[in-house]
Design an enzyme around this catalytic site. Structure first.
Site, PDB file in Angstrom:
ATOM      1  N   GLU A 251       0.868  -1.169   0.000  1.00 22.64           N
ATOM      2  CA  GLU A 251       0.000   0.000   0.000  1.00 22.64           C
ATOM      3  C   GLU A 251       0.910   1.226   0.000  1.00 22.64           C
ATOM      4  OE1 GLU A 251      -2.730   0.407   3.295  1.00 22.64           O
ATOM      5  OE2 GLU A 251      -3.449   2.314   2.485  1.00 22.64           O
TER       6      GLU A 251
ATOM      7  N   ARG B 138       5.953 -13.044   9.241  1.00 22.50           N
ATOM      8  CA  ARG B 138       6.522 -11.707   9.092  1.00 22.50           C
ATOM      9  C   ARG B 138       7.965 -11.716   9.546  1.00 22.50           C
ATOM     10  NH1 ARG B 138       2.623  -7.665   8.663  1.00 22.50           N
ATOM     11  NH2 ARG B 138       4.042  -5.972   9.095  1.00 22.50           N
TER      12      ARG B 138
ATOM     13  N   LYS C 135       4.821   0.895   9.665  1.00 19.32           N
ATOM     14  CA  LYS C 135       4.892   2.150   8.912  1.00 19.32           C
ATOM     15  C   LYS C 135       4.427   3.323   9.779  1.00 19.32           C
ATOM     16  CE  LYS C 135       3.840   0.244   4.361  1.00 19.32           C
ATOM     17  NZ  LYS C 135       2.642  -0.029   3.555  1.00 19.32           N
TER      18      LYS C 135
HETATM   19  P1  ATP Z   1       3.193  -2.344   8.129  1.00 17.33           P
HETATM   20  O1  ATP Z   1       2.280  -3.291   8.857  1.00 17.33           O
HETATM   21  O2  ATP Z   1       4.620  -2.419   8.529  1.00 17.33           O
HETATM   22  O3  ATP Z   1       2.687  -0.951   8.115  1.00 17.33           O
HETATM   23  P2  ATP Z   1       1.973  -3.337   5.856  1.00 17.33           P
HETATM   24  O4  ATP Z   1       1.723  -4.772   6.093  1.00 17.33           O
HETATM   25  O5  ATP Z   1       0.838  -2.436   6.065  1.00 17.33           O
HETATM   26  O6  ATP Z   1       3.224  -2.845   6.663  1.00 17.33           O
HETATM   27  P3  ATP Z   1       1.848  -3.411   3.042  1.00 17.33           P
HETATM   28  O7  ATP Z   1       2.219  -2.313   2.143  1.00 17.33           O
HETATM   29  O8  ATP Z   1       0.432  -3.735   3.213  1.00 17.33           O
HETATM   30  O9  ATP Z   1       2.537  -3.092   4.426  1.00 17.33           O
HETATM   31  O10 ATP Z   1       2.665  -4.727   2.703  1.00 17.33           O
HETATM   32  C1  ATP Z   1       2.926  -5.189   1.411  1.00 17.33           C
HETATM   33  C2  ATP Z   1       3.303  -6.637   1.491  1.00 17.33           C
HETATM   34  O11 ATP Z   1       4.451  -6.794   2.308  1.00 17.33           O
HETATM   35  C3  ATP Z   1       2.198  -7.461   2.128  1.00 17.33           C
HETATM   36  O12 ATP Z   1       2.010  -8.614   1.348  1.00 17.33           O
HETATM   37  C4  ATP Z   1       2.726  -7.802   3.480  1.00 17.33           C
HETATM   38  O13 ATP Z   1       2.264  -9.067   3.875  1.00 17.33           O
HETATM   39  C5  ATP Z   1       4.224  -7.781   3.288  1.00 17.33           C
HETATM   40  N1  ATP Z   1       4.907  -7.401   4.536  1.00 17.33           N
HETATM   41  C6  ATP Z   1       4.684  -6.302   5.287  1.00 17.33           C
HETATM   42  N2  ATP Z   1       5.445  -6.316   6.394  1.00 17.33           N
HETATM   43  C7  ATP Z   1       6.176  -7.465   6.350  1.00 17.33           C
HETATM   44  C8  ATP Z   1       7.137  -8.073   7.223  1.00 17.33           C
HETATM   45  N3  ATP Z   1       7.505  -7.488   8.354  1.00 17.33           N
HETATM   46  N4  ATP Z   1       7.671  -9.251   6.848  1.00 17.33           N
HETATM   47  C9  ATP Z   1       7.319  -9.836   5.690  1.00 17.33           C
HETATM   48  N5  ATP Z   1       6.421  -9.326   4.838  1.00 17.33           N
HETATM   49  C10 ATP Z   1       5.838  -8.152   5.142  1.00 17.33           C
END
Ligand code: ATP
Ligand code: MG
Length: 579
Positions: A42, A285, A295
């Protein structure tokens, strides 16, 4: 290379993790004939080290099996998204070494998603609900209690269609109603209790401007975007496991494979759909101690000025890691080392640092730099003497070649390499003692000159001419070797000594009402002025070196210039925890 380099790709070793096994099985059984994945961030912030794992998996697996991977910006939340983030995400993915098959936005599909929602309404699978957000929460029930049906659940198809069209037309204010899936208010899985599919938001969108005032919810948009693109394996993190039944529901109920007319609005952007539907697979994760990763928290650090920006070298963002001197190869190596599982865990930050150290140890040229300079004068060397010494760029890799480093009467050495009253076991320079100057010969210290305050300002030493390179005594045994730079030739450099941003392993703990901001490490950035040999000063931005005996450094991506060098410490030579 004469020593084993860190593995960079897995071309010859078949990896055995459960995701690759599923992919292999699906190809073997003929369920899929091509592998298509996507990475769907996102655009509401910068990517971090956790995303690197997701990127390496989705792009890496697609490449290993001769398939492709899309970069899709899951932009369904207009209020929080920004083109600045879109550009940074593209930059980061390319930097990590991956190319997307096609760049997509969930918002490219808004028209398809809308038509699919009308289809759901016509099938009796969705309804317009007038409950307020608060009422929706009340009706939802809890983990132990079933929810209650919305009083609007049994509206007729015609009424629902009319209301949904008027939602789109902008007749209602934000929050007045939602479109909800009609699934099961008593489901044990709360995600299936008539989840919202659309909400009203009179907000401009970073990609579609003011074309829409209703926006699809993440779960709905995500599942259908995967289906539209013909994604075969939709890899995501474990927190989506409970959403998988909803993912499948959306894909099955809309059934794009049998309604190609829904895709008409896409024109050339639609894909011929495979008969198989996308399969969501969850993995753990990536989390490290001594870091915060969400984020939202990273955003707060930037907005409150607690760090210098998203690309502050102490940030776990990919832009920050890059500026710190992390290489794409080191991050790919990291992801390979940690593997893939369904077990969430908190990894030790030393694993991240270790991957960088191993990558740079193998590849970074060696240079000499002095970060806490003390003048050293070789009293038996003439004032105008200069010799170019030939030094190896890498002690374990002849192919890295050699460089010329100037040597002269006045040098800078590291202040801590001299001790007036040496502690036990001190192998460096002492009064009357000898030490080897890397590549130049052996010196003896005759005098430590002090200023009025009693601080040592200069060492006066004698060079043993018989110990010079090529001379008979060049290999004379001596305990210590120290680095140096020629004072006349060295270039003054700004050296930024970075350390961990937080002082505790779990800055995210909420103990005693403290927040992660209370654990910021005041020593996480120290800026000093040092001296580097000319061949280090001439570096390109982003070039990495091992400064001998000090650590791995990178020429700063933004601020470095050959006549005003700026180096960031990427990582120390050894893991401090071992000391
Ligand atoms: P955050 O929770 O840190 O704000 P997010 O999950 O909202 O991050 P997205 O932009 O939705 O971030 O994530 C894009 C992709 O990256 C998703 O498929 C998510 O599962 C993966 N992702 C996000 N954080 C991690 C992590 N810590 N380890 C592995 N994959 C991740
Ligand atoms: Mg998310």
């Amino acid at each position: 290379m004469s020593h084993p380099a860190a593995p960079e790709t897995d071309a010859d070793s078949e990896r055995k993790d459960f995701i690759r096994q599923i992919v292999r099985d699906d190809l073997a059984s003929g369920r899929h004939t091509a592998i298509r994945t996507r990475f769907p961030p996102e655009p509401n912030g910068y990517l971090h080290i956790g995303h690197a794992k997701a990127i390496c998996l989705s792009f890496g697996i697609a490449a290993e099996f001769d398939g492709w991977c899309n970069l899709r910006l899951d932009d369904t939340n207009p209020a929080r998204e920004d083109p600045e983030y879109v550009e940074a995400i593209k930059d980061d993915v390319r930097w990590l070494g991956f190319n997307w098959h096609s760049l997509r936005h969930a918002s490219d599909y808004f028209e398809v998603l809308y038509r699919a929602a009308e289809k759901l309404i016509e099938q009796g699978d969705a309804f317009v609900c007038d409950l307020t957000a608060e009422q929706v929460r009340e009706y939802r029930g809890t983990l132990t209690e079933p929810g209650r049906d919305s009083p609007w659940r049994n509206r007729s198809v015609a009424e629902n269609l009319d209301l949904f069209r008027r939602m789109r037309a902008g007749e209602f204010p934000d929050g007045a109603c939602t479109l909800r899936a009609k699934i099961d208010m008593s489901s044990g899985n709360i995600n299936l209790r008539d989840p919202a599919l659309y909400r009203i938001k009179h907000v401009e969108h970073q990609n579609t401007g003011n074309a829409w005032c209703i926006y699809p919810m993440y779960d709905y948009a995500h599942a259908l975007s995967d289906a539209i693109e013909g994604i075969t394996h939709s890899l995501c993190t474990l927190e989506f496991e409970d959403h998988r039944p909803l993912y499948d529901w959306c894909v099955d109920k809309v059934d794009l494979a049998h309604c190609p007319q829904l895709l008409q609005s896409l024109g050339a952007k639609g894909y011929p759909l495979e008969a198989g539907k996308p399969r969501q697979i969850e993995f753990s994760r990536l989390n490290f101690n001594y870091l915060v990763m969400s984020k939202r928290k990273l955003m707060a650090l930037v907005q409150e000025g607690l760090v210098a920006g998203w690309d502050d070298p102490r940030m776990p963002t990919l832009q920050g890691l890059r500026r710190r001197g992390y290489t794409p190869a080191s991050l790919r190596l990291l992801v390979e080392r940690i593997g893939v599982s369904k077990q969430n865990s908190l990894l030790d930050i030393s694993i991240l640092e270790g991957a960088l150290r191993d990558d740079l140890d193998a590849r970074a040229p060696r240079r000499m730099a002095v970060i806490d300079p003390l003048k050293l004068v070789l009293t038996n060397v003439p004032e105008d003497f200069t010799q170019m010494l030939t030094l190896a760029n890498h002690p374990k890799d002849e192919s890295a070649g050699v460089r010329q480093a100037p040597f002269s009467r006045e040098l800078w050495i590291e202040r801590e390499d001299f001790a007036e009253t040496p502690p036990k076991g001190f192998k460096r320079l002492t009064l009357g003692g000898e030490v080897r100057l890397r590549g130049a010969g052996i010196i003896r210290c005759d005098e430590a000159v002090k200023n009025a305050a009693g601080e040592i300002i200069e060492l006066r030493c004698t060079l043993d001419m018989q110990s010079r390179p090529g001379m008979e005594g060049a290999n004379r045994k001596i305990k210590g070797t120290i680095h140096w730079v020629s004072a006349r030739h060295a270039v003054s450099a700004q050296i930024r000594l970075y350390d961990r941003l937080f002082t505790v392993p779990d800055p995210d703990n909420d103990e005693g009402g403290k927040s992660y901001k209370d654990y910021l490490n005041p020593e996480s950035r120290r800026i000093v002025t040092g001296y580097v040999e000319p061949h280090a000063a001439a570096a390109q931005p982003e070039q990495s070196f091992q400064f001998e005996r000090i650590g791995y450094f990178v020429a700063d991506r933004c601020d470095h210039a050959p006549d005003a060098p700026v180096f960031n410490r990427s990582v120390s030579l050894r893991d401090a925890a071992g000391k």
